[in-house]
Design a protein around this motif. Structure first.
Motif, PDB file in Angstrom:
ATOM      1  N   LEU A  50      80.639  68.602  23.290  1.00  0.00           N
ATOM      2  CA  LEU A  50      80.137  69.935  23.608  1.00  0.00           C
ATOM      3  C   LEU A  50      80.871  70.961  22.743  1.00  0.00           C
ATOM      4  O   LEU A  50      82.088  71.132  22.859  1.00  0.00           O
ATOM      5  N   ILE A  51      80.142  71.626  21.866  1.00  0.00           N
ATOM      6  CA  ILE A  51      80.704  72.664  21.016  1.00  0.00           C
ATOM      7  C   ILE A  51      79.988  73.968  21.364  1.00  0.00           C
ATOM      8  O   ILE A  51      78.793  74.119  21.074  1.00  0.00           O
ATOM      9  N   THR A  63      74.395  67.687  24.567  1.00  0.00           N
ATOM     10  CA  THR A  63      75.832  67.410  24.612  1.00  0.00           C
ATOM     11  C   THR A  63      76.457  67.826  25.940  1.00  0.00           C
ATOM     12  O   THR A  63      77.591  67.444  26.232  1.00  0.00           O
ATOM     13  N   LEU A  64      75.741  68.606  26.752  1.00  0.00           N
ATOM     14  CA  LEU A  64      76.230  68.898  28.105  1.00  0.00           C
ATOM     15  C   LEU A  64      76.366  67.615  28.916  1.00  0.00           C
ATOM     16  O   LEU A  64      77.188  67.537  29.830  1.00  0.00           O
ATOM     17  N   VAL A  65      75.562  66.609  28.574  1.00  0.00           N
ATOM     18  CA  VAL A  65      75.642  65.311  29.251  1.00  0.00           C
ATOM     19  C   VAL A  65      76.520  64.342  28.467  1.00  0.00           C
ATOM     20  O   VAL A  65      77.421  63.717  29.027  1.00  0.00           O
ATOM     21  N   GLY A 112      80.218  72.170  32.002  1.00  0.00           N
ATOM     22  CA  GLY A 112      80.006  72.429  30.578  1.00  0.00           C
ATOM     23  C   GLY A 112      79.499  73.837  30.317  1.00  0.00           C
ATOM     24  O   GLY A 112      79.941  74.504  29.364  1.00  0.00           O
ATOM     25  N   TRP A 113      78.588  74.321  31.154  1.00  0.00           N
ATOM     26  CA  TRP A 113      78.064  75.678  30.981  1.00  0.00           C
ATOM     27  C   TRP A 113      79.161  76.712  31.183  1.00  0.00           C
ATOM     28  O   TRP A 113      79.234  77.716  30.456  1.00  0.00           O
ATOM     29  N   VAL A 114      80.015  76.489  32.187  1.00  0.00           N
ATOM     30  CA  VAL A 114      81.111  77.438  32.419  1.00  0.00           C
ATOM     31  C   VAL A 114      82.054  77.462  31.226  1.00  0.00           C
ATOM     32  O   VAL A 114      82.507  78.525  30.797  1.00  0.00           O
ATOM     33  N   THR A 126      84.598  70.060  23.148  1.00  0.00           N
ATOM     34  CA  THR A 126      85.037  69.792  24.509  1.00  0.00           C
ATOM     35  C   THR A 126      84.523  68.416  24.915  1.00  0.00           C
ATOM     36  O   THR A 126      83.324  68.149  24.815  1.00  0.00           O
ATOM     37  N   VAL A 127      85.424  67.549  25.362  1.00  0.00           N
ATOM     38  CA  VAL A 127      85.027  66.208  25.802  1.00  0.00           C
ATOM     39  C   VAL A 127      85.757  65.876  27.098  1.00  0.00           C
ATOM     40  O   VAL A 127      86.807  66.432  27.392  1.00  0.00           O
TER      41      VAL A 127
END
Length: 255
Positions: A50-51, A63-65, A112-114, A126-127
């Motif tokens: 997640l970038i 990438t949220l998943v 991920g959204w936050v 972010t992983v």
């Protein structure tokens, strides 16, 4: 302060928890061999991590998943799997297998959204499953605040196991994430505090309808704030460096 187990293991086999653990471990093993190759691992992160800047540009929503099944190292993976193993089984027991899977994924996506909202222009990948697992912990706090959790306290050469109510351990953990988020620079890398805090709050919100249907505070009265399973009995003794008595030095011609 590290949780090592709870006192109310699930009443049935938590298949989804085990599958999620196997998926996280298997996926990590599939790419751990390239982690020392900067070019290869950076390309891998660009594709699957997640970038926030990619989301800001309308790209990489998937990438949220995918990011919640990636980890940055062995300790990152081990810590997340330990928390999932401790707290996941009871939530799966309450929600059922499919409901729990949807809950887990929804909490991870919310986390991920936050993280994205906290720094929409960041190019730091972010992983980790931490956000989804934080959601599980939030759900656990609402349903089972008085469940006993054994924590391991380590301070230099002293270590000891203490059983404490889950609400204390989880509330302290959330407070640390929230404080860390306020004091962190989202463009500097490190721990994704806002993903943790966001996942935790999402878990509380997602589990609330079930808690309300069960009676809200009346549910706590019926269950005493614990999972509806017999408590496991563990031998918990003082676990510390042994004390050695002071010995009297024999008299003699030594200096």
């Amino acid at each position: 302060m590290l949780p090592i187990r709870d006192h109310n293991p699930s009443g049935r086999t938590p298949y989804v928890t085990y599958i999620l653990m196997a998926a996280n471990i298997g996926i990590f093993l599939s790419y751990v061999g390239i982690m020392q190759e900067a070019r290869l691992i950076n390309a891998f992160w660009i594709d699957w991590a997640l970038i926030p800047a990619r989301l800001e540009a309308g790209q990489g929503t998937y990438t949220l998943v995918t990011s919640m099944f990636l980890h940055g190292g062995w300790m990152h993976l081990a810590g997340n799997m330990l928390f999932l193993y401790i707290f996941g089984d009871n939530i799966e027991d309450e929600l059922g297998h499919l409901g729990y899977l949807l809950f887990y994924l929804a909490a991870g996506i919310a986390a991920g959204w936050v993280q994205y909202i906290s720094a929409p222009g960041s190019v730091i990948p972010t992983v980790g499953a931490s956000g989804a697992i934080a959601g599980v912990m939030g759900g656990y706090l609402l349903l089972f605040p008085k469940a006993k959790v054994d924590i391991l306290i380590i301070f230099i050469v002293f270590f000891r196991i203490f059983p404490i109510p889950a609400w204390i351990m989880l509330a302290v953990w959330f407070a640390l994430q929230f404080a860390g988020g306020i004091g962190s620079d989202p463009d500097a890398g490190g721990v994704a505090y806002w993903a943790h805090a966001g996942g935790f709050i999402a878990g509380l919100a997602l589990i609330s309808p079930l808690w309300i249907r069960r009676g809200g505070p009346a549910f706590w009265d019926r269950t005493d704030g614990r999972p509806p399973h017999p408590q496991a009995r563990y031998r918990i003794g003082a676990s510390s460096i042994p004390k050695v008595g002071r010995q009297r030095r024999p008299r003699g011609p030594w200096s």
